[in-house]
Design a protein around this motif. Structure first.
Motif, mmCIF file in Angstrom:
data_model
loop_
_atom_site.group_PDB
_atom_site.id
_atom_site.type_symbol
_atom_site.label_atom_id
_atom_site.label_comp_id
_atom_site.label_asym_id
_atom_site.label_seq_id
_atom_site.Cartn_x
_atom_site.Cartn_y
_atom_site.Cartn_z
ATOM 1 N N SER A 104 0.837 -1.198 0.000
ATOM 2 C CA SER A 104 0.000 0.000 0.000
ATOM 3 C C SER A 104 0.875 1.253 0.000
ATOM 4 C CB SER A 104 -0.908 0.007 1.226
ATOM 5 O OG SER A 104 -0.129 0.202 2.405
ATOM 6 N N GLU A 105 0.257 2.412 -0.227
ATOM 7 C CA GLU A 105 0.989 3.667 -0.184
ATOM 8 C C GLU A 105 1.548 3.931 1.215
ATOM 9 O OE1 GLU A 105 2.008 5.854 -2.457
ATOM 10 O OE2 GLU A 105 1.302 4.396 -3.928
ATOM 11 N N ASP A 106 0.800 3.560 2.255
ATOM 12 C CA ASP A 106 1.297 3.721 3.623
ATOM 13 C C ASP A 106 2.527 2.856 3.865
ATOM 14 O OD1 ASP A 106 -0.620 5.565 4.279
ATOM 15 O OD2 ASP A 106 -1.949 4.128 5.274
ATOM 16 N N GLU A 107 2.494 1.620 3.353
ATOM 17 C CA GLU A 107 3.642 0.731 3.525
ATOM 18 C C GLU A 107 4.859 1.262 2.761
ATOM 19 O OE1 GLU A 107 1.470 -3.576 4.209
ATOM 20 O OE2 GLU A 107 1.506 -2.706 2.195
ATOM 21 N N LEU A 108 4.628 1.798 1.573
ATOM 22 C CA LEU A 108 5.735 2.375 0.809
ATOM 23 C C LEU A 108 6.296 3.614 1.500
ATOM 24 C CD1 LEU A 108 4.342 2.049 -2.817
ATOM 25 C CD2 LEU A 108 6.206 0.728 -1.807
ATOM 26 N N ALA A 109 5.422 4.403 2.103
ATOM 27 C CA ALA A 109 5.877 5.588 2.833
ATOM 28 C C ALA A 109 6.779 5.189 3.993
ATOM 29 C CB ALA A 109 4.684 6.393 3.326
ATOM 30 N N ARG A 110 6.427 4.120 4.677
ATOM 31 C CA ARG A 110 7.270 3.641 5.792
ATOM 32 C C ARG A 110 8.611 3.125 5.271
ATOM 33 N NH1 ARG A 110 2.132 2.131 7.941
ATOM 34 N NH2 ARG A 110 2.243 -0.005 7.130
ATOM 35 N N VAL A 111 8.592 2.520 4.092
ATOM 36 C CA VAL A 111 9.843 2.060 3.486
ATOM 37 C C VAL A 111 10.761 3.249 3.196
ATOM 38 C CG1 VAL A 111 10.856 1.058 1.399
ATOM 39 C CG2 VAL A 111 8.898 -0.054 2.489
ATOM 40 N N ARG A 112 10.182 4.340 2.686
ATOM 41 C CA ARG A 112 10.997 5.525 2.383
ATOM 42 C C ARG A 112 11.607 6.114 3.644
ATOM 43 N NH1 ARG A 112 6.274 6.399 -0.950
ATOM 44 N NH2 ARG A 112 6.759 5.813 -3.101
ATOM 45 N N VAL A 113 10.859 6.101 4.739
ATOM 46 C CA VAL A 113 11.411 6.557 6.010
ATOM 47 C C VAL A 113 12.540 5.630 6.444
ATOM 48 C CG1 VAL A 113 10.933 6.894 8.463
ATOM 49 C CG2 VAL A 113 9.289 7.695 6.756
ATOM 50 N N ARG A 114 12.302 4.334 6.333
ATOM 51 C CA ARG A 114 13.325 3.352 6.735
ATOM 52 C C ARG A 114 14.580 3.499 5.886
ATOM 53 N NH1 ARG A 114 16.820 1.204 8.238
ATOM 54 N NH2 ARG A 114 17.146 -0.783 9.307
ATOM 55 N N ASP A 115 14.427 3.873 4.623
ATOM 56 C CA ASP A 115 15.574 4.017 3.722
ATOM 57 C C ASP A 115 16.524 5.132 4.144
ATOM 58 O OD1 ASP A 115 14.821 1.932 2.106
ATOM 59 O OD2 ASP A 115 13.901 3.187 0.558
ATOM 60 N N THR A 116 16.059 6.041 4.982
ATOM 61 C CA THR A 116 16.913 7.148 5.411
ATOM 62 C C THR A 116 17.855 6.744 6.540
ATOM 63 O OG1 THR A 116 15.300 7.977 7.025
ATOM 64 C CG2 THR A 116 15.138 8.811 4.767
ATOM 65 N N TYR A 117 17.686 5.535 7.058
ATOM 66 C CA TYR A 117 18.510 5.043 8.144
ATOM 67 C C TYR A 117 19.457 3.940 7.661
ATOM 68 C CZ TYR A 117 15.208 7.341 11.323
ATOM 69 O OH TYR A 117 14.437 8.263 11.981
ATOM 70 N N GLY A 118 20.487 3.682 8.414
ATOM 71 C CA GLY A 118 21.342 2.542 8.177
ATOM 72 C C GLY A 118 20.798 1.313 8.907
ATOM 73 N N TRP A 119 21.692 0.542 9.498
ATOM 74 C CA TRP A 119 21.241 -0.677 10.197
ATOM 75 C C TRP A 119 20.405 -0.316 11.417
ATOM 76 C CZ3 TRP A 119 22.308 -1.771 15.270
ATOM 77 C CH2 TRP A 119 23.281 -0.986 15.900
ATOM 78 N N ALA A 120 20.698 0.830 12.034
ATOM 79 C CA ALA A 120 19.955 1.231 13.235
ATOM 80 C C ALA A 120 18.715 2.014 12.824
ATOM 81 C CB ALA A 120 20.846 2.073 14.147
ATOM 82 N N GLY A 121 17.682 1.286 12.478
ATOM 83 C CA GLY A 121 16.451 1.904 12.008
ATOM 84 C C GLY A 121 15.709 2.622 13.102
ATOM 85 N N PRO A 122 14.568 3.224 12.754
ATOM 86 C CA PRO A 122 13.815 4.036 13.710
ATOM 87 C C PRO A 122 13.253 3.254 14.888
ATOM 88 C CG PRO A 122 12.564 3.696 11.697
ATOM 89 C CD PRO A 122 13.950 3.211 11.434
#
Length: 220
Positions: free
Chosen positions: A199-217
């Protein structure tokens, strides 16, 4: 020679594209890179793995040929339309690659859009548009491609294949290969059933996760 380094880079990218599994033989696609208001493109009538820098034409964004031993590829109008659109919207885009791989042609022939079934689709903008069919090398397909790429880094051209943008030639080729992989993955999944689409919400969370390295949010 005008834009000599860019011509060499286009030739190298064209050879890498020709070597990709699933690409059509011969003129398997078109590669271009922009420097300011000038664009270097692959030419008409030469296999991608046989290009020399002097073969590659240099064109202005208003479609004038300035230099080059050979005429531009038929898809030059498409590439220039995409470059103009990217420049108009202030996007950090200098390179465009389109190719006729087996999987992008297959997907573009049966789908009205390519749904995101893997999180890597977020890198291209999520849902991939499929343009209406139009004859290659025409203003119609050029306009359709530029429209489909607004806010996206890739699109499928109905019954033609795929086109991708990038911050440079390496990035554009990487995006084209990702589009090819996503097309193949979706087509394979359809053999087993109806794929689950992100979904668009799931993709949005992926984009947020992509801004981090191994230590995600949510690592802790």
């Amino acid at each position: 020679m005008l834009l000599e380094q860019e011509r060499r880079d286009v030739c190298l990218t064209a050879r890498n594209l020709a070597a990709s599994a699933g690409s059509a033989p011969g003129e398997a696609g078109t590669v271009s890179v922009r420097n300011g208001d000038l664009v270097v493109l692959t030419p008409h009538g030469v296999a991608l793995d046989q290009l020399q820098p002097v073969d590659c034409p240099v064109m202005s964004l208003d479609e004038r040929v300035l230099e080059g031993r050979r005429d531009p590829a038929a898809e030059a109008t498409l590439h220039l339309a995409v470059h103009r659109g990217a420049a108009e919207y202030g996007r950090d885009v200098t390179a465009v690659v389109n190719a006729f791989t087996a999987d992008t042609v297959a997907a573009s022939s049966v789908l009205v859009e390519l749904p995101p079934v893997h999180h890597r689709a977020a890198a291209l903008g999520g849902v991939i548009a499929v343009t209406p069919y139009a004859t290659y090398g025409t203003g119609e397909i050029s306009d359709q491609a530029a429209k489909a790429l607004k806010g996206r880094d890739a699109a499928l051209l109905a019954n033609h294949g795929g086109v991708a943008l990038g911050r440079g030639l390496e990035h554009a080729l990487e995006n084209l290969r990702l589009l090819d992989w996503l097309s193949a993955t979706y087509l394979r999944a359809r053999q087993f059933g109806e794929p689950r689409v992100l979904s668009e919400d799931e993709l949005a969370r992926v984009r947020v996760r992509d801004t981090y390295g191994w230590a995600g949010p949510d690592i802790f």
